[in-house]
Design a protein around this motif. Structure first.
Motif, PDB file in Angstrom:
ATOM      1  N   VAL A  46      -8.201  -6.325  16.633  1.00 35.42           N
ATOM      2  CA  VAL A  46      -7.774  -7.715  16.400  1.00 35.42           C
ATOM      3  C   VAL A  46      -6.369  -7.752  15.804  1.00 35.42           C
ATOM      4  O   VAL A  46      -5.506  -8.514  16.253  1.00 35.42           O
ATOM      5  CB  VAL A  46      -8.774  -8.460  15.492  1.00 35.42           C
ATOM      6  N   LEU A  47      -6.126  -6.907  14.804  1.00 35.54           N
ATOM      7  CA  LEU A  47      -4.818  -6.915  14.158  1.00 35.54           C
ATOM      8  C   LEU A  47      -3.720  -6.427  15.109  1.00 35.54           C
ATOM      9  O   LEU A  47      -2.602  -6.940  15.081  1.00 35.54           O
ATOM     10  CB  LEU A  47      -4.841  -6.077  12.885  1.00 35.54           C
ATOM     11  N   GLY A  48      -4.046  -5.483  15.971  1.00 31.84           N
ATOM     12  CA  GLY A  48      -3.085  -5.042  16.985  1.00 31.84           C
ATOM     13  C   GLY A  48      -2.722  -6.168  17.930  1.00 31.84           C
ATOM     14  O   GLY A  48      -1.559  -6.355  18.286  1.00 31.84           O
ATOM     15  N   LEU A  50      -2.934  -9.416  17.255  1.00 34.95           N
ATOM     16  CA  LEU A  50      -2.154 -10.400  16.500  1.00 34.95           C
ATOM     17  C   LEU A  50      -0.703  -9.945  16.349  1.00 34.95           C
ATOM     18  O   LEU A  50       0.228 -10.739  16.494  1.00 34.95           O
ATOM     19  CB  LEU A  50      -2.772 -10.624  15.114  1.00 34.95           C
ATOM     20  N   THR A  51      -0.524  -8.670  16.089  1.00 33.16           N
ATOM     21  CA  THR A  51       0.825  -8.126  15.953  1.00 33.16           C
ATOM     22  C   THR A  51       1.556  -8.181  17.289  1.00 33.16           C
ATOM     23  O   THR A  51       2.750  -8.498  17.349  1.00 33.16           O
ATOM     24  CB  THR A  51       0.764  -6.680  15.434  1.00 33.16           C
ATOM     25  N   GLY A  52       0.843  -7.893  18.369  1.00 34.22           N
ATOM     26  CA  GLY A  52       1.438  -7.971  19.695  1.00 34.22           C
ATOM     27  C   GLY A  52       1.881  -9.378  20.052  1.00 34.22           C
ATOM     28  O   GLY A  52       2.873  -9.570  20.750  1.00 34.22           O
ATOM     29  N   ALA A  53       1.150 -10.366  19.560  1.00 38.20           N
ATOM     30  CA  ALA A  53       1.528 -11.760  19.814  1.00 38.20           C
ATOM     31  C   ALA A  53       2.788 -12.126  19.049  1.00 38.20           C
ATOM     32  O   ALA A  53       3.542 -13.012  19.459  1.00 38.20           O
ATOM     33  CB  ALA A  53       0.387 -12.695  19.434  1.00 38.20           C
ATOM     34  N   GLY A  54       3.025 -11.437  17.951  1.00 36.81           N
ATOM     35  CA  GLY A  54       4.257 -11.606  17.177  1.00 36.81           C
ATOM     36  C   GLY A  54       4.573 -13.033  16.808  1.00 36.81           C
ATOM     37  O   GLY A  54       3.742 -13.745  16.258  1.00 36.81           O
ATOM     38  N   THR A  55       5.765 -13.460  17.144  1.00 39.21           N
ATOM     39  CA  THR A  55       6.238 -14.780  16.741  1.00 39.21           C
ATOM     40  C   THR A  55       5.632 -15.908  17.560  1.00 39.21           C
ATOM     41  O   THR A  55       5.872 -17.075  17.263  1.00 39.21           O
ATOM     42  CB  THR A  55       7.778 -14.844  16.863  1.00 39.21           C
ATOM     43  N   ALA A  56       4.814 -15.574  18.570  1.00 37.93           N
ATOM     44  CA  ALA A  56       4.148 -16.618  19.351  1.00 37.93           C
ATOM     45  C   ALA A  56       3.070 -17.312  18.526  1.00 37.93           C
ATOM     46  O   ALA A  56       2.674 -18.429  18.830  1.00 37.93           O
ATOM     47  CB  ALA A  56       3.537 -16.029  20.619  1.00 37.93           C
ATOM     48  N   LEU A  57       2.598 -16.640  17.495  1.00 39.57           N
ATOM     49  CA  LEU A  57       1.583 -17.229  16.626  1.00 39.57           C
ATOM     50  C   LEU A  57       2.230 -17.769  15.365  1.00 39.57           C
ATOM     51  O   LEU A  57       3.057 -17.097  14.750  1.00 39.57           O
ATOM     52  CB  LEU A  57       0.528 -16.188  16.247  1.00 39.57           C
ATOM     53  N   GLY A  66      -5.184 -12.515  10.413  1.00 37.70           N
ATOM     54  CA  GLY A  66      -4.726 -11.178  10.047  1.00 37.70           C
ATOM     55  C   GLY A  66      -5.090 -10.794   8.631  1.00 37.70           C
ATOM     56  O   GLY A  66      -5.881  -9.879   8.393  1.00 37.70           O
ATOM     57  N   THR A  67      -4.523 -11.523   7.687  1.00 44.00           N
ATOM     58  CA  THR A  67      -4.745 -11.180   6.284  1.00 44.00           C
ATOM     59  C   THR A  67      -6.166 -11.493   5.836  1.00 44.00           C
ATOM     60  O   THR A  67      -6.837 -10.648   5.238  1.00 44.00           O
ATOM     61  CB  THR A  67      -3.738 -11.932   5.384  1.00 44.00           C
ATOM     62  N   ALA A 113      -4.435  -2.821  21.887  1.00 41.78           N
ATOM     63  CA  ALA A 113      -4.414  -4.285  21.776  1.00 41.78           C
ATOM     64  C   ALA A 113      -2.985  -4.812  21.695  1.00 41.78           C
ATOM     65  O   ALA A 113      -2.674  -5.834  22.300  1.00 41.78           O
ATOM     66  CB  ALA A 113      -5.218  -4.739  20.551  1.00 41.78           C
ATOM     67  N   TYR A 114      -2.149  -4.099  20.970  1.00 42.02           N
ATOM     68  CA  TYR A 114      -0.738  -4.497  20.872  1.00 42.02           C
ATOM     69  C   TYR A 114      -0.091  -4.491  22.259  1.00 42.02           C
ATOM     70  O   TYR A 114       0.545  -5.469  22.667  1.00 42.02           O
ATOM     71  CB  TYR A 114       0.012  -3.558  19.930  1.00 42.02           C
ATOM     72  N   ALA A 115      -0.256  -3.385  22.967  1.00 41.58           N
ATOM     73  CA  ALA A 115       0.358  -3.244  24.301  1.00 41.58           C
ATOM     74  C   ALA A 115      -0.202  -4.271  25.278  1.00 41.58           C
ATOM     75  O   ALA A 115       0.559  -4.872  26.051  1.00 41.58           O
ATOM     76  CB  ALA A 115       0.141  -1.826  24.827  1.00 41.58           C
ATOM     77  N   ALA A 116      -1.494  -4.490  25.252  1.00 38.24           N
ATOM     78  CA  ALA A 116      -2.109  -5.455  26.165  1.00 38.24           C
ATOM     79  C   ALA A 116      -1.621  -6.864  25.869  1.00 38.24           C
ATOM     80  O   ALA A 116      -1.303  -7.627  26.792  1.00 38.24           O
ATOM     81  CB  ALA A 116      -3.623  -5.390  26.051  1.00 38.24           C
TER      82      ALA A 116
END
Length: 121
Positions: A46-48, A50-57, A66-67, A113-116
């Motif tokens: 999940v955190l990967g 969220l990180t992959g979505a970056g500034t889109a969220l 995340g937190t 998850a980040y890459a996907a």
């Protein structure tokens, strides 16, 4: 407002961690902490993402999911305790596999998850 969102995420993540851990562990008759690995890898996934979505969220979503949620869902302290408990019981193979599997599967889930997520965005 951010603190409230973190609280709400944690209020969902903590009971989910406990229930998932118990459900998974009850299906295995070994010393190995399958429940803890399950919640930790799920949290990394999940955190990967969220990180992959970056500034889109927006920031509030990251605080909540995340937190709050992932922070309460995952548990480094239980991972550490269970590894020490396995070593104390002289289950050295299980202790070593707990460390190795937790690190490899957790990082693998986060990277996957980040890459996907990056590929989809």
């Amino acid at each position: 407002m951010t603190a409230v969102l973190i609280f709400v995420g944690a209020a969902i993540g903590a009971p989910l961690r406990y229930l998932t851990d118990r459900a998974v562990q009850s299906r295995h008759e070994s010393l190995f902490p399958w429940g803890t690995i399950t919640v930790n890898v799920a949290g990394c996934l999940v955190l990967g993402a969220l990180t992959g979505a970056g500034t889109a969220l927006p920031g509030p979503v990251l605080a909540l999911a995340g937190t709050g949620f992932c922070g309460a869902l995952t548990t480094y302290s239980t991972f550490s305790y269970e590894t020490l408990r396995l070593a104390e019981q002289k289950a050295y193979f299980y202790a070593a596999m707990n460390v190795l599997l937790s690190i490899v599967a957790g990082l693998g889930a986060a990277f996957l998850a980040y890459a996907a997520t990056r590929a989809l965005m």
